[in-house]
Scaffold this motif. Structure first.
Motif, short mmCIF file in Angstrom:
data_model
loop_
_atom_site.label_atom_id
_atom_site.label_comp_id
_atom_site.label_asym_id
_atom_site.label_seq_id
_atom_site.Cartn_x
_atom_site.Cartn_y
_atom_site.Cartn_z
N LEU A 1 0.83 -1.19 0.00
CA LEU A 1 0.00 0.00 0.00
C LEU A 1 0.87 1.24 0.00
CD1 LEU A 1 -2.67 -1.00 2.67
CD2 LEU A 1 -2.62 -1.52 0.23
N ALA A 2 0.35 2.29 -0.61
CA ALA A 2 1.07 3.56 -0.63
C ALA A 2 0.14 4.67 -0.21
CB ALA A 2 1.63 3.83 -2.02
N CYS A 3 0.71 5.68 0.40
CA CYS A 3 -0.03 6.87 0.81
C CYS A 3 0.75 8.09 0.34
CB CYS A 3 -0.19 6.89 2.32
SG CYS A 3 -0.94 8.39 2.98
N THR A 4 0.18 8.82 -0.56
CA THR A 4 0.82 10.03 -1.07
C THR A 4 0.41 11.20 -0.20
OG1 THR A 4 0.82 9.16 -3.31
CG2 THR A 4 1.10 11.53 -3.05
N VAL A 5 1.40 11.93 0.28
CA VAL A 5 1.17 13.07 1.16
C VAL A 5 1.38 14.35 0.38
CG1 VAL A 5 1.87 14.23 3.30
CG2 VAL A 5 1.95 11.72 3.14
N SER A 6 0.47 15.30 0.51
CA SER A 6 0.58 16.58 -0.18
C SER A 6 0.58 17.71 0.83
CB SER A 6 -0.59 16.77 -1.15
OG SER A 6 -0.62 15.74 -2.11
N GLY A 7 1.38 18.72 0.56
CA GLY A 7 1.35 19.92 1.37
C GLY A 7 2.36 19.94 2.50
N CYS B 1 -4.49 5.60 5.74
CA CYS B 1 -3.29 6.30 6.11
C CYS B 1 -3.71 7.48 7.00
CB CYS B 1 -2.61 6.79 4.83
SG CYS B 1 -1.22 7.88 5.04
N ALA B 2 -2.90 7.79 8.01
CA ALA B 2 -3.26 8.87 8.91
C ALA B 2 -2.01 9.59 9.41
CB ALA B 2 -4.06 8.33 10.09
N ALA B 3 -2.20 10.84 9.79
CA ALA B 3 -1.10 11.64 10.32
C ALA B 3 -1.50 12.21 11.68
CB ALA B 3 -0.76 12.77 9.35
N LYS C 1 9.86 11.07 -2.44
CA LYS C 1 8.57 10.97 -3.12
C LYS C 1 7.41 11.41 -2.24
CE LYS C 1 10.01 7.17 -6.15
NZ LYS C 1 9.73 5.77 -6.59
N ASN C 2 7.76 11.68 -0.96
CA ASN C 2 6.75 12.10 0.01
C ASN C 2 5.61 11.09 0.12
OD1 ASN C 2 6.62 14.15 1.94
ND2 ASN C 2 4.93 15.16 0.88
N THR C 3 5.99 9.84 0.25
CA THR C 3 5.00 8.77 0.37
C THR C 3 5.28 7.88 1.57
OG1 THR C 3 6.28 7.33 -1.09
CG2 THR C 3 4.56 8.66 -2.11
N LEU C 4 4.23 7.31 2.08
CA LEU C 4 4.28 6.33 3.16
C LEU C 4 3.84 5.01 2.56
CD1 LEU C 4 4.46 5.92 6.36
CD2 LEU C 4 1.96 6.12 6.28
N THR D 1 5.58 -4.32 6.99
CA THR D 1 6.67 -3.37 7.16
C THR D 1 6.21 -2.00 6.71
OG1 THR D 1 8.32 -5.09 6.74
CG2 THR D 1 9.05 -2.80 6.60
N ILE D 2 6.34 -1.03 7.61
CA ILE D 2 6.03 0.36 7.27
C ILE D 2 7.31 1.06 6.84
CG2 ILE D 2 6.34 1.23 9.62
CD1 ILE D 2 3.93 3.09 9.11
N SER D 3 7.19 1.92 5.85
CA SER D 3 8.36 2.67 5.39
C SER D 3 7.90 3.98 4.78
CB SER D 3 9.17 1.85 4.37
OG SER D 3 8.38 1.59 3.22
N ARG D 4 8.86 4.84 4.51
CA ARG D 4 8.50 6.10 3.86
C ARG D 4 9.60 6.47 2.89
NH1 ARG D 4 9.44 9.73 9.33
NH2 ARG D 4 11.71 9.57 9.30
N ASP D 5 9.22 7.19 1.87
CA ASP D 5 10.16 7.71 0.89
C ASP D 5 10.03 9.22 0.96
OD1 ASP D 5 11.38 8.66 -1.47
OD2 ASP D 5 11.03 6.74 -2.48
#
Length: 123
Positions: free
Chosen positions: A20-26, A95-97, A75-78, A68-72
């Motif tokens: 799964l991917a989560c794209t973060v904006s802003g 996905c949550a922040a 690319k600003n993705t989780l 496994t959780i990871s982030r890039d």
């Protein structure tokens, strides 16, 4: 607002894998504590995994050793790599922040949510 958009949900057989991917904006994905949750209709949303701004990870007991959780940051993705999937993993994944430094994986500590991506695992 921290727009979060999940992707990668699919239908797989038991024992399979999904990412799964989560794209973060802003905002930068490393600025907040980021987490993955899942929810089955009629049940509470449960925390699956989280990662602090400095990269420390935690997992629910039910997924330890398989997810496994990871982030890039570039690319600003989780991401959430899910291996050895079981039918009980079938759920909508969110996905949550959180603005807390190291919150528990409880929904009340998270103020920003994506709309979810569906994962279905068949036996």
């Amino acid at each position: 607002q921290v727009p979060l958009v999940e992707s990668g949900g699919d239908s797989v057989q038991s024992g399979g894998s999904l990412r799964l991917a989560c794209t973060v904006s802003g905002y930068s994905v490393s600025q907040y504590f980021m987490g993955w949750f899942r929810q089955v209709p009629g049940k509470d949303r449960e925390g699956v995994s989280g990662i602090t701004s400095d990269g420390t990870r935690n997992y629910a007991d039910s997924v330890k050793g398989r997810f496994t959780i990871s982030r890039d940051i570039a690319k600003n993705t989780l991401s959430l790599q899910m291996n050895s999937l079981k039918p009980e993993a079938t759920a909508m994944y969110y996905c949550a922040a959180s603005s807390f430094t190291t919150p528990p994986l409880k929904t009340s500590f998270f103020g920003h949510w994506g709309q979810g991506t569906q994962v279905t695992v068949s036996s």
